[in-house]
Design an enzyme around this catalytic site. Sequence first.
Site, PDB file in Angstrom:
ATOM      1  N   SER A   1       0.799  -1.237   0.000  1.00 20.46           N
ATOM      2  CA  SER A   1       0.000   0.000   0.000  1.00 20.46           C
ATOM      3  C   SER A   1       0.827   1.282   0.000  1.00 20.46           C
ATOM      4  CB  SER A   1      -0.949   0.022   1.187  1.00 20.46           C
ATOM      5  OG  SER A   1      -2.082  -0.740   0.873  1.00 20.46           O
TER       6      SER A   1
ATOM      7  N   LYS B   1       0.273   3.382  -2.926  1.00 24.60           N
ATOM      8  CA  LYS B   1      -0.882   4.295  -3.035  1.00 24.60           C
ATOM      9  C   LYS B   1      -0.435   5.766  -3.009  1.00 24.60           C
ATOM     10  CE  LYS B   1      -4.349   1.019  -1.253  1.00 24.60           C
ATOM     11  NZ  LYS B   1      -3.657  -0.263  -1.264  1.00 24.60           N
TER      12      LYS B   1
ATOM     13  N   TYR C   1      -4.020  -2.012 -10.298  1.00 20.94           N
ATOM     14  CA  TYR C   1      -3.947  -1.925  -8.828  1.00 20.94           C
ATOM     15  C   TYR C   1      -3.038  -3.026  -8.260  1.00 20.94           C
ATOM     16  CZ  TYR C   1      -5.221  -2.333  -3.938  1.00 20.94           C
ATOM     17  OH  TYR C   1      -5.144  -2.439  -2.571  1.00 20.94           O
TER      18      TYR C   1
ATOM     19  N   TYR D   1      -4.348   3.531   7.830  1.00 22.29           N
ATOM     20  CA  TYR D   1      -5.651   2.874   8.048  1.00 22.29           C
ATOM     21  C   TYR D   1      -6.277   3.312   9.363  1.00 22.29           C
ATOM     22  CZ  TYR D   1      -2.669   0.180   5.037  1.00 22.29           C
ATOM     23  OH  TYR D   1      -1.770  -0.171   4.102  1.00 22.29           O
TER      24      TYR D   1
ATOM     25  N   VAL E   1       1.277  -3.646   3.824  1.00 21.80           N
ATOM     26  CA  VAL E   1       1.285  -4.940   4.536  1.00 21.80           C
ATOM     27  C   VAL E   1       2.552  -5.762   4.269  1.00 21.80           C
ATOM     28  CG1 VAL E   1      -1.209  -5.202   4.869  1.00 21.80           C
ATOM     29  CG2 VAL E   1      -0.151  -6.071   2.769  1.00 21.80           C
TER      30      VAL E   1
HETATM   31  N1  GLN Z   1      -2.309  -5.849  -1.680  1.00 24.70           N
HETATM   32  C1  GLN Z   1      -2.947  -5.474  -0.455  1.00 24.70           C
HETATM   33  C2  GLN Z   1      -4.453  -5.439  -0.663  1.00 24.70           C
HETATM   34  O1  GLN Z   1      -4.857  -4.954  -1.677  1.00 24.70           O
HETATM   35  C3  GLN Z   1      -2.457  -4.115  -0.039  1.00 24.70           C
HETATM   36  C4  GLN Z   1      -3.027  -3.698   1.271  1.00 24.70           C
HETATM   37  C5  GLN Z   1      -2.058  -3.004   2.168  1.00 24.70           C
HETATM   38  O2  GLN Z   1      -0.840  -2.970   2.003  1.00 24.70           O
HETATM   39  N2  GLN Z   1      -2.620  -2.488   3.230  1.00 24.70           N
HETATM   40  O3  GLN Z   1      -5.201  -5.915   0.154  1.00 24.70           O
END
Ligand code: GLN
Length: 304
Positions: free
Chosen positions: A65, A68, A188, A240, A258
């Site tokens: 993420s 992003k 994505y 988050y 993650v």
């Molecule tokens: N690939 C993970 C997902 O789409 C990315 C989420 C994350 O890093 N929080 O669920």
Amino acid sequence: MDDYQLVLEDIADSLRPELGKAGHVASYIPALARVPAAHFGIALRTADGVEAHAGDSTTGFSIQSISKLFTLTLGMQHVGERLWERIGREPSGNPFNSLLQLESEQGIPRNPFINAGAIAVTDRLLHYCDPKRAVLELLSGLCEEPVRFDEEVAASEAETGFRNIALANFMKGFGRIDHDAQTVLDVYFHHCSIRMSCLQLARAAGYLCRDGLHPYSGEPVLTGRQARRVNALMLTCGTYDAAGEFAFRIGLPCKSGVGGGIVAVVPDKLTLCVWSPALEESGNSLLGMKALEMFTARTGLSVF
Ligand code: GLN
């Protein structure tokens, strides 16, 4: 002035006994599940180009993420203000892959840093560029080294990404996604699969501590106002449902993934990246959070 190299080495040394002892490595895909928990890396680059790093700072990991941030940067570059027609700017207070709010808020994601938000930015980007190519060009240009996707991770994300598939289709159902859901998701999942090291990320995010200016060339990547807005979103939405905890304990704009990486920005001063794969329950790196807390306590750096 603090000797940053010494500070980072001290942090790495004091966390070494804790490596692999608590938290859980992300296990939703095999390529992440098999990463040993006992890694720790930390790197920083100051606005005037001084670098410091310690531990596994040059080992590549799945940025997940954290991508992003760069998807949003491309969105700001290409789409401009109209980006915000279908994406909010409020913390979600929910897990990053939650479907709940999307229902009551008619398919408009709370912010660009939850999965639904990044999927929505990706859909807008597809009107303007090839976002798979564009993100690799942006990142390779920013850290002056080739940056690549991990195709194994991208394929596993696609195979197991049922919630993301649901999020994209849900938004499509509300008429908030223009392109075919599969096309948007392919981008994505590739963005999530990017592999970079702490040092590369500390360099690449350098424009966020330099009012939008490229860390090496000084050319504008974003305007100063746009860069401030990215930092504001990182502080309020970048981690988050733990954004409050991050502001309280660390006090810096941060974006986590993650894969166990966290990028942090000290505006006008430096960008910092930590990596340790074992996560706490919100999906943020456990030792990464500790390391950032130690860094801000030791240096006194904070946006507050
Ligand atoms: N690939 C993970 C997902 O789409 C990315 C989420 C994350 O890093 N929080 O669920």
